[in-house]
Enzyme design. Sequence first.
Site, short mmCIF file in Angstrom:
data_model
loop_
_atom_site.label_atom_id
_atom_site.label_comp_id
_atom_site.label_asym_id
_atom_site.label_seq_id
_atom_site.Cartn_x
_atom_site.Cartn_y
_atom_site.Cartn_z
N ARG A 210 0.84 -1.32 0.00
CA ARG A 210 -0.15 -0.10 0.09
C ARG A 210 0.65 1.31 0.05
O ARG A 210 0.49 2.24 -0.52
CB ARG A 210 -0.96 0.15 1.02
CG ARG A 210 -2.22 -0.99 0.99
CD ARG A 210 -3.11 -1.00 2.09
NE ARG A 210 -4.43 -1.56 1.49
CZ ARG A 210 -5.16 -2.03 2.52
NH1 ARG A 210 -5.15 -1.75 3.67
NH2 ARG A 210 -6.52 -2.59 1.99
N LYS B 130 -18.48 -19.63 0.77
CA LYS B 130 -19.94 -19.41 1.18
C LYS B 130 -20.74 -18.38 0.16
O LYS B 130 -20.28 -17.54 -0.25
CB LYS B 130 -20.01 -19.06 2.53
CG LYS B 130 -19.69 -19.96 3.56
CD LYS B 130 -20.23 -19.60 4.90
CE LYS B 130 -19.96 -20.43 6.19
NZ LYS B 130 -20.39 -19.91 7.37
N GLY C 185 -12.71 -4.96 0.49
CA GLY C 185 -14.15 -4.68 0.75
C GLY C 185 -14.82 -3.65 -0.41
O GLY C 185 -15.77 -3.91 -0.96
#
Length: 400
Positions: free
Chosen positions: A37, A197, A377
């Site tokens: 980063r 999932k 995210g």
Amino acid sequence: MFATIDDMPGDLRGKRVLVRADLNVPMQDGVVSDATRLQACVPTVAALADRGAVVLILSHFGRPKGVEKALSLRPIAWALGEVLGREMAFVADCAGPDAEAAVVELHPGQIAVLENTRFHPGEEANDPALAAAIARLGDYFVNDAFSAAHRAHASTEGLAHLLPAFAGRAMEAELKALEAALGKPERPVVAVVGGAKVSTKLDVLLHLVGKVDHLIIGGGMANTFLAANGVDVGKSLCEHALADTAREILTRAAAAGCTVHLPYDVVVAREFKAHAAYEVVNIHEVPADAMILDLGPLAVEMLSDVLKTCATLVWNGPLGAFELEPFDAATVALARTAAALTEGGTLVSVAGGGDTVAALNHAGVADKFTFVSTAGGAFLEWMEGKTLPGVEALQQEHRP
Ligand code: ADP
Ligand code: MG
């Protein structure tokens, strides 16, 4: 469209530019353990400093409740100075009279990191008063932190409304890659969605079936789809309660003309561990006491053929339990096919997601994809078709 730092004046001497970066790096024993980063913000920061600007870098770090010394950006500022190979200053607050007094002392071309934006509760509350206080420090705002753009915070969203706002180089590259993958992609488009999932990727799947020509479902989540189709998946990870949802996704895909590819054969084992004894079986022959841990070789061959017919690939989620050899085989093989097609110039390939990036690195092909997002995210929310507030605020094209 959004304005970039190319749309700012060429000569920035006498100007202060607030750059929102993502310095939220992993630390171990007070040392930065992964500088990815920090490297990401170098092109933007160096370019602005070279144009004579005073560069003021804003970032959050961790999740402090008020001022927490342990979450100061000070050590990270020095680490960034080393990555940049330039002198670095540190300002002990990102807003307020002390910060205002400190920034006027900086000379053209000088770079400073300002203290953790989250030391102010107004950051996460997107408090206009905090945004205004930060805005007083600079003449321009550059957002270079795509990974923080899914949050409407003072330093990611609020500030963009108060100063002429531009996308930094890393933000620009990310937005262009994402636009090429799902905005106005070359068709046919194939999406690979894997991972553990279905429940964590419902919105991703629902968005993609209306967007792409082929949807490849792999990983643990494929089991839920197989079970919803009446296949006995034995002891596999499977969200049986989501059977209706899975069927709904398949129905919507059919209505939208999206071809869904579920596994044809799979690799099963009795233990969830590396080098467990395994066998390859047709999906209709999964033993009652076994778990599906990877896609089988026939499935991989068929999916490789799908990739060969496509012009654009967007990938999130590994196809199997790739951390455990040899259950990494399908993920590695399909990733290498995608990399070869990208190198051959027939495929634009964009991938993202924490485990996906790890899997592509493991396969040795992360640098061969057209673009690999480390945004986590923010990348997933973009895959869900959501508008990211930090990006939306840049679209307004405030120009000086
Ligand atoms: P990402 O971080 O890229 O979004 P996810 O977190 O959704 O990806 O999924 C990654 C996880 O899915 C990995 O830990 C992997 O072991 C797990 N996984 C994939 N396939 C299976 C499977 N068949 N059974 C159990 N876990 C699986
Ligand atoms: Mg993950």
